[in-house]
Design a protein around this motif. Structure first.
Motif, PDB file in Angstrom:
ATOM      1  N   CYS A  13       0.851  -1.187   0.000  1.00 46.54           N
ATOM      2  CA  CYS A  13       0.000   0.000   0.000  1.00 46.54           C
ATOM      3  C   CYS A  13       0.887   1.238   0.000  1.00 46.54           C
ATOM      4  O   CYS A  13       1.817   1.356   0.803  1.00 46.54           O
ATOM      5  CB  CYS A  13      -0.913  -0.001   1.221  1.00 46.54           C
ATOM      6  N   GLU A  15       0.240   4.112   0.988  1.00 45.05           N
ATOM      7  CA  GLU A  15      -0.015   5.000   2.125  1.00 45.05           C
ATOM      8  C   GLU A  15       0.605   4.450   3.415  1.00 45.05           C
ATOM      9  O   GLU A  15       1.387   5.130   4.079  1.00 45.05           O
ATOM     10  CB  GLU A  15      -1.525   5.183   2.307  1.00 45.05           C
ATOM     11  N   CYS A  16       0.283   3.189   3.764  1.00 44.56           N
ATOM     12  CA  CYS A  16       0.771   2.609   5.031  1.00 44.56           C
ATOM     13  C   CYS A  16       2.003   1.737   4.846  1.00 44.56           C
ATOM     14  O   CYS A  16       2.615   1.282   5.817  1.00 44.56           O
ATOM     15  CB  CYS A  16      -0.331   1.814   5.711  1.00 44.56           C
ATOM     16  N   LYS A  18       2.226  -1.296   3.881  1.00 46.68           N
ATOM     17  CA  LYS A  18       2.017  -2.699   4.273  1.00 46.68           C
ATOM     18  C   LYS A  18       1.449  -3.479   3.093  1.00 46.68           C
ATOM     19  O   LYS A  18       0.861  -2.895   2.181  1.00 46.68           O
ATOM     20  CB  LYS A  18       1.052  -2.777   5.462  1.00 46.68           C
ATOM     21  N   ASN A  24      -8.463  -8.440   1.244  1.00 44.76           N
ATOM     22  CA  ASN A  24      -8.524  -6.976   1.287  1.00 44.76           C
ATOM     23  C   ASN A  24      -8.796  -6.396  -0.104  1.00 44.76           C
ATOM     24  O   ASN A  24      -8.298  -6.911  -1.108  1.00 44.76           O
ATOM     25  CB  ASN A  24      -7.206  -6.402   1.814  1.00 44.76           C
ATOM     26  N   TYR A  36      -3.463   1.225  -3.158  1.00 42.90           N
ATOM     27  CA  TYR A  36      -3.716   1.525  -1.754  1.00 42.90           C
ATOM     28  C   TYR A  36      -4.721   0.513  -1.208  1.00 42.90           C
ATOM     29  O   TYR A  36      -5.548  -0.031  -1.938  1.00 42.90           O
ATOM     30  CB  TYR A  36      -4.316   2.930  -1.586  1.00 42.90           C
ATOM     31  N   HIS A  37      -4.642   0.287   0.119  1.00 43.49           N
ATOM     32  CA  HIS A  37      -5.762  -0.373   0.794  1.00 43.49           C
ATOM     33  C   HIS A  37      -7.005   0.481   0.623  1.00 43.49           C
ATOM     34  O   HIS A  37      -6.922   1.713   0.603  1.00 43.49           O
ATOM     35  CB  HIS A  37      -5.475  -0.509   2.305  1.00 43.49           C
ATOM     36  N   TYR A  39      -9.306   1.046   2.767  1.00 41.11           N
ATOM     37  CA  TYR A  39      -9.537   1.890   3.946  1.00 41.11           C
ATOM     38  C   TYR A  39      -8.467   2.983   4.076  1.00 41.11           C
ATOM     39  O   TYR A  39      -8.669   3.991   4.749  1.00 41.11           O
ATOM     40  CB  TYR A  39      -9.598   1.038   5.225  1.00 41.11           C
ATOM     41  N   CYS A  40      -7.299   2.813   3.453  1.00 38.47           N
ATOM     42  CA  CYS A  40      -6.260   3.853   3.483  1.00 38.47           C
ATOM     43  C   CYS A  40      -6.541   4.950   2.459  1.00 38.47           C
ATOM     44  O   CYS A  40      -6.126   6.095   2.636  1.00 38.47           O
ATOM     45  CB  CYS A  40      -4.886   3.252   3.175  1.00 38.47           C
ATOM     46  N   ALA A  41      -7.225   4.584   1.394  1.00 36.60           N
ATOM     47  CA  ALA A  41      -7.344   5.497   0.245  1.00 36.60           C
ATOM     48  C   ALA A  41      -8.574   6.384   0.281  1.00 36.60           C
ATOM     49  O   ALA A  41      -8.655   7.342  -0.487  1.00 36.60           O
ATOM     50  CB  ALA A  41      -7.359   4.683  -1.037  1.00 36.60           C
ATOM     51  N   TYR A  44      -7.976  10.050   0.312  1.00 35.76           N
ATOM     52  CA  TYR A  44      -6.996  10.602  -0.604  1.00 35.76           C
ATOM     53  C   TYR A  44      -7.363  10.470  -2.078  1.00 35.76           C
ATOM     54  O   TYR A  44      -6.562  10.794  -2.942  1.00 35.76           O
ATOM     55  CB  TYR A  44      -5.630   9.939  -0.362  1.00 35.76           C
ATOM     56  N   CYS A  54      -5.541   9.833  -7.319  1.00 36.24           N
ATOM     57  CA  CYS A  54      -4.962  10.080  -6.001  1.00 36.24           C
ATOM     58  C   CYS A  54      -4.672  11.562  -5.811  1.00 36.24           C
ATOM     59  O   CYS A  54      -4.672  12.349  -6.769  1.00 36.24           O
ATOM     60  CB  CYS A  54      -3.685   9.255  -5.808  1.00 36.24           C
TER      61      CYS A  54
END
Length: 515
Positions: A13, A15-16, A18, A24, A36-37, A39-41, A44, A54
């Motif tokens: 990802c 963002e994080c 990971k 996922n 991105y995940h 939930y992370c994106a 953004y 993005c």
């Protein structure tokens, strides 16, 4: 783009940092393809025309476009969408709105070099607008960049000049008359609007539409030869939105009720690329009064900030629009805007005629006032002859009288003879083009990982930009130093130069400004 991660291994990802594991969900940017995940994106990403972008791409690229007519006029609507649109719009909506959609979809993004490639009709009426962010710091650079453009605009609008009518002659553009609005009292920065009009254009100030307050600044003129109102409006970012929209609505409504053709340039400090209460209210105010915006792309670009469309040119006669767009001039955080209208001769019965061909074309203005002058001069000259024996003598008298009363004093500006400040050399113009290329090369290197791009290219661009700004100032200083040296011992000429620098010199041609 959203998808399951079943077929993706070892994907991190952005963002994080990971791994994106099954089951996922991931989201991929449709521009840079970073992942991105889900939930992370969510914070953004922006959805635009069935694509996801993005935050970095929205900051560094011109991806979004303001166009309220796109969904209605596009041909790719699904059957369900077509049924919905048919039930919520008139049968002729697509046909009526297609020209408006085309204006916004064809809004161009240009460098100065790109714009110089345009083949603009010399008789077309053209407009240029820029938030200059202070005449004192940026006017010389603006003047130099204007000289780098091969086309001479009919009207130029500026806002945030931080200057009023008392010092307007300090900021002259060769070949133009200027009119400045008042600035907000005790406000040293972020105030002031101005219009520059070609010297051969007759105009008068429209006092009813011109005003200044903490919520809105406006300045309007009437172009006599084409009977068109031209205005410039600036909304201070800290002003009251309700008061601004009220005054704006009053101006547009009055122009519409009087059936007055109008072109309004301005920095409204309302981002039309974001759908919110302010942008919706502003859009409604414009459209309900018969005006349409002509600029759809980002006009304000600030480092590490999302691009926004806060400047625009609105018109109430879209049939006259040939093209519109923005020009990257790198003077302030704002791009300059341009609008090209059809030649007035194609729309009305104008008095101006011309003879000759090519670059030697001579233009005449056979207006009623000039014809009266012609008759008076002919009467005086012919009365001095008892009899004119040959035709050639009569034609010499007649042609001489026409040239004296009806021939326009301006000449056609070409690439070779266009009017420019004498201290703007061809070397400076070439340097401006080179600076723009350095900026473009650096911007190509910005990425998600390295937001500031290639540090070496950025440093090269930054040093060259600062060097060029100093060179422009130095060139102006040397020009006037040489003129003062040449005027040594001549007190009258020396004071003439001093008054020129103070903005107190007289115009070489009579102004066409009417009160």
């Amino acid at each position: 783009m959203s998808a399951n991660a079943n077929d993706i291994s070892n994907t991190l990802c952005d963002e994080c940092n990971k791994k994106i594991n099954c089951p996922n969900k991931l989201i991929e940017c449709d521009s840079c393809n970073t992942k991105y995940h889900h939930y992370c994106a969510r914070k953004y990403f922006t959805s635009y025309r069935e694509k996801l972008y993005c935050r970095l791409c929205l900051t560094n690229k011109d991806l979004l476009r303001y166009n309220p007519y796109f969904e209605i006029t596009k041909c790719e609507n699904s059957d369900a969408e077509k049924i919905y649109l048919q039930s919520h719009t008139s049968p002729n909506a697509v046909e009526l709105l297609s020209p408006l959609n085309d204006i916004l979809e064809n809004c161009e993004i240009n460098t100065i070099y790109d714009f110089n490639m345009h083949n603009i009709d010399s008789n077309a009426v053209t407009f240029k607008f820029l938030n200059i962010d202070g005449n004192a710091s940026n006017f010389d650079t603006f003047s130099a960049s204007l000289n780098a453009i091969m086309h001479k605009f009919s009207i130029i609008g500026l806002c945030e000049t931080n200057a009023n009518g008392a010092i307007k002659d300090t900021y002259k553009l060769p070949g133009y008359n200027s009119i400045y609005g008042d600035t907000i009292k005790d406000k040293k920065k972020g105030s002031g609007v101005a219009l520059y009009i070609q010297e051969n254009v007759t105009f008068s100030k429209l006092h009813n539409y011109s005003s200044v307050s903490e919520d809105i600044e406006s300045l309007f003129i009437l172009l006599e030869n084409i009977s068109t109102a031209v205005g410039i409006i600036y909304r201070p970012p800290n002003g009251n939105m309700t008061s601004f929209l009220k005054r704006m609505s009053e101006i547009l409504e009055s122009l519409s009720q009087n059936n007055q053709k109008a072109i309004i340039m301005g920095d409204f400090n309302i981002n039309m690329l974001n759908e919110n209460k302010n942008s919706s209210s502003f859009e409604e105010t414009i459209l309900l009064n018969g005006f349409i915006p002509t600029i759809s792309t980002a006009t304000h670009i600030k480092p590490n900030c999302q691009r926004s469309c806060i400047d625009n040119i609105i018109v109430n006669n879209q049939d006259c629009v040939l093209s519109s767009g923005v020009i990257d001039t790198l003077i302030s955080h704002h791009r300059s805007l341009f609008l090209v209208l059809k030649s007035p001769s194609n729309n009305n019965n104008h008095h101006s005629q011309s003879c000759g061909t090519g670059k030697n074309k001579i233009k005449y203005d056979f207006s009623p006032t000039n014809l009266d002058k012609l008759l008076n001069i002919l009467s005086e000259k012919l009365c001095s002859y008892d009899e004119i024996e040959d035709y050639e003598t009569f034609m010499d008298i007649f042609q001489g009288s026409i040239n004296k009363t009806c021939m326009l004093k301006s000449i056609k500006n070409t690439k070779r003879n266009r009017i420019r400040n004498p201290w703007v050399t061809s070397g400076i113009i070439n340097s401006i083009a080179y600076r723009d290329r350095l900026y473009k090369n650096w911007k190509k290197t910005t990425t998600k990982i390295c937001k500031s791009g290639d540090p070496r290219l950025h440093e090269i661009y930054r040093k060259y930009r600062n060097k060029l700004s100093n060179l422009i100032k130095l060139s102006k200083q040397r020009h006037y130093q040489n003129k003062f040296y040449g005027a040594t011992g001549n007190l009258k000429q020396t004071w003439s130069l001093i008054n020129e620098l103070r903005g107190k010199c007289r115009n070489s041609l009579p102004t066409n400004f009417k009160v």
